[in-house]
Design a protein around this motif. Structure first.
Motif, PDB file in Angstrom:
ATOM      1  N   TYR A  15       0.966  -1.271  -0.011  1.00  0.00           N
ATOM      2  CA  TYR A  15       0.079  -0.011  -0.028  1.00  0.00           C
ATOM      3  C   TYR A  15       0.812   1.111  -0.045  1.00  0.00           C
ATOM      4  CZ  TYR A  15      -3.514   3.346   1.123  1.00  0.00           C
ATOM      5  OH  TYR A  15      -4.294   4.579   1.348  1.00  0.00           O
ATOM      6  N   LEU A 108      -3.898  -5.701  -8.373  1.00  0.00           N
ATOM      7  CA  LEU A 108      -3.286  -4.153  -8.300  1.00  0.00           C
ATOM      8  C   LEU A 108      -4.467  -2.931  -8.623  1.00  0.00           C
ATOM      9  CD1 LEU A 108      -0.784  -2.193  -8.360  1.00  0.00           C
ATOM     10  CD2 LEU A 108      -0.560  -2.913 -10.930  1.00  0.00           C
ATOM     11  N   ARG A 109      -4.410  -2.081  -7.776  1.00  0.00           N
ATOM     12  CA  ARG A 109      -5.543  -0.968  -7.863  1.00  0.00           C
ATOM     13  C   ARG A 109      -4.703   0.273  -7.604  1.00  0.00           C
ATOM     14  NH1 ARG A 109     -10.852  -0.489  -7.136  1.00  0.00           N
ATOM     15  NH2 ARG A 109     -11.285   1.732  -6.016  1.00  0.00           N
ATOM     16  N   ILE A 110      -4.821   0.952  -8.843  1.00  0.00           N
ATOM     17  CA  ILE A 110      -4.209   2.571  -8.603  1.00  0.00           C
ATOM     18  C   ILE A 110      -5.138   3.426  -8.935  1.00  0.00           C
ATOM     19  CG2 ILE A 110      -2.250   3.744  -9.527  1.00  0.00           C
ATOM     20  CD1 ILE A 110      -1.113   1.178 -10.638  1.00  0.00           C
ATOM     21  N   ILE A 121      -1.374   9.465  -6.251  1.00  0.00           N
ATOM     22  CA  ILE A 121      -1.811   8.028  -6.507  1.00  0.00           C
ATOM     23  C   ILE A 121      -1.838   7.547  -5.299  1.00  0.00           C
ATOM     24  CG2 ILE A 121      -0.861   8.160  -8.864  1.00  0.00           C
ATOM     25  CD1 ILE A 121       1.079   5.844  -7.706  1.00  0.00           C
ATOM     26  N   THR A 122      -2.746   6.380  -5.087  1.00  0.00           N
ATOM     27  CA  THR A 122      -3.041   5.371  -4.230  1.00  0.00           C
ATOM     28  C   THR A 122      -2.646   4.270  -4.959  1.00  0.00           C
ATOM     29  OG1 THR A 122      -4.438   6.811  -2.912  1.00  0.00           O
ATOM     30  CG2 THR A 122      -4.295   4.538  -2.276  1.00  0.00           C
ATOM     31  N   LEU A 123      -1.542   3.319  -4.629  1.00  0.00           N
ATOM     32  CA  LEU A 123      -1.404   1.908  -5.146  1.00  0.00           C
ATOM     33  C   LEU A 123      -1.777   0.950  -3.936  1.00  0.00           C
ATOM     34  CD1 LEU A 123       1.409   0.884  -7.376  1.00  0.00           C
ATOM     35  CD2 LEU A 123       1.009  -0.375  -5.311  1.00  0.00           C
ATOM     36  N   HIS A 124      -2.643  -0.092  -4.252  1.00  0.00           N
ATOM     37  CA  HIS A 124      -2.864  -1.229  -3.394  1.00  0.00           C
ATOM     38  C   HIS A 124      -2.418  -2.489  -4.250  1.00  0.00           C
ATOM     39  CE1 HIS A 124      -6.077  -3.563  -0.948  1.00  0.00           C
ATOM     40  NE2 HIS A 124      -4.825  -4.045  -0.741  1.00  0.00           N
ATOM     41  N   GLN A 125      -1.756  -3.113  -3.821  1.00  0.00           N
ATOM     42  CA  GLN A 125      -1.444  -4.611  -4.676  1.00  0.00           C
ATOM     43  C   GLN A 125      -1.162  -5.767  -3.576  1.00  0.00           C
ATOM     44  OE1 GLN A 125       2.035  -4.219  -6.935  1.00  0.00           O
ATOM     45  NE2 GLN A 125       1.652  -6.375  -8.014  1.00  0.00           N
ATOM     46  N   TRP A 140       8.440  -0.614  -6.683  1.00  0.00           N
ATOM     47  CA  TRP A 140       7.538   0.295  -6.799  1.00  0.00           C
ATOM     48  C   TRP A 140       8.111   1.931  -6.521  1.00  0.00           C
ATOM     49  CZ3 TRP A 140       3.962   0.485 -10.223  1.00  0.00           C
ATOM     50  CH2 TRP A 140       3.011  -0.514 -10.569  1.00  0.00           C
TER      51      TRP A 140
END
Length: 161
Positions: A15, A108-110, A121-125, A140
Motif C-alpha cells: 500500500y 493491483l489497484r491504482i 496516486i494510491t496503489l494497493h497490490q 515500486w
C-alpha cells in the motif's frame, strides 16, 4: 512515500501513496501508454523494453510487460487483465499468479487523485508472501523515483519551448 496502512489493508499487501508534480492526465499516460511506461517501470538494475509492453486500455483488455535484468538478462513477465478502468482516475488489474505473489489471485489497484498541477496516486497490490511484498514495495518506490525524474525532465523541456 508509504503512508500508514488503513485498517482494511492486509499485511500481505503493498500500500503506497505518492504525489507527483504533474497533472492527473499526464501521470495517467505514464501508466497506460507503452512508450511512457517503458521509461520508468522497473526497479533499479532492471528495464522494461517498450516492445515487451502490450496494453489494451479497456475493461477486459490486457496490461502486460516483461522486465529484464540488465546484468543477467533474466526476464520477469507481468501479465494482467484490466477489470476496472476510469480514465484518468482508476486502473484495476487482476494479475496472473505467475507474476510472483501468492497462489491466490493478485490485484493491483491504482487511483489517481487530482490536486491541480499535482497528482496523488494510491496503489494497493497483493496478496504477497512477506519477502515478495517487501521486494515489490521496494520496486515500486524505485520506479517512482524514475517516474519523478522523467516528469521533471518533461516539465523542463516544456518550459524551454
Amino acid at each position: 512515500m508509504t503512508d500508514t496502512r488503513p485498517d482494511d489493508i492486509a499485511d500481505t499487501d503493498v500500500y503506497i501513496t505518492r504525489a507527483f508534480d504533474a497533472p492527473r492526465p499526464v501521470v495517467w499516460r505514464f501508466f497506460i501508454e507503452p512508450e511512457h511506461l517503458a521509461v520508468w517501470f522497473a526497479p533499479n538494475g532492471i528495464t522494461t523494453p517498450a516492445g515487451s509492453i502490450a496494453i489494451d486500455p479497456r475493461v477486459g483488455g490486457r496490461w502486460e510487460l516483461i522486465m529484464v535484468d540488465d546484468t543477467s538478462g533474466d526476464q520477469f513477465p507481468m501479465r494482467g487483465t484490466i477489470v476496472e478502468l476510469v480514465e484518468p482516475e482508476l486502473l484495476v488489474l487482476r494479475l496472473d499468479a505467475s507474476t510472483g505473489g501468492s497462489p491466490e489471485a493478485m490485484m493491483l489497484r491504482i487511483q489517481f487523485h487530482d490536486h491541480g498541477e499535482r497528482t496523488r496516486i494510491t496503489l494497493h497490490q497483493g496478496p504477497f508472501t512477506p519477502d515478495r511484498r517487501h521486494d515489490t514495495e521496494t520496486g515500486w518506490l524505485e520506479s517512482f523515483v524514475k517516474l519523478d525524474r522523467r516528469l521533471s525532465a518533461d516539465r523542463s523541456s516544456t518550459k524551454e519551448n
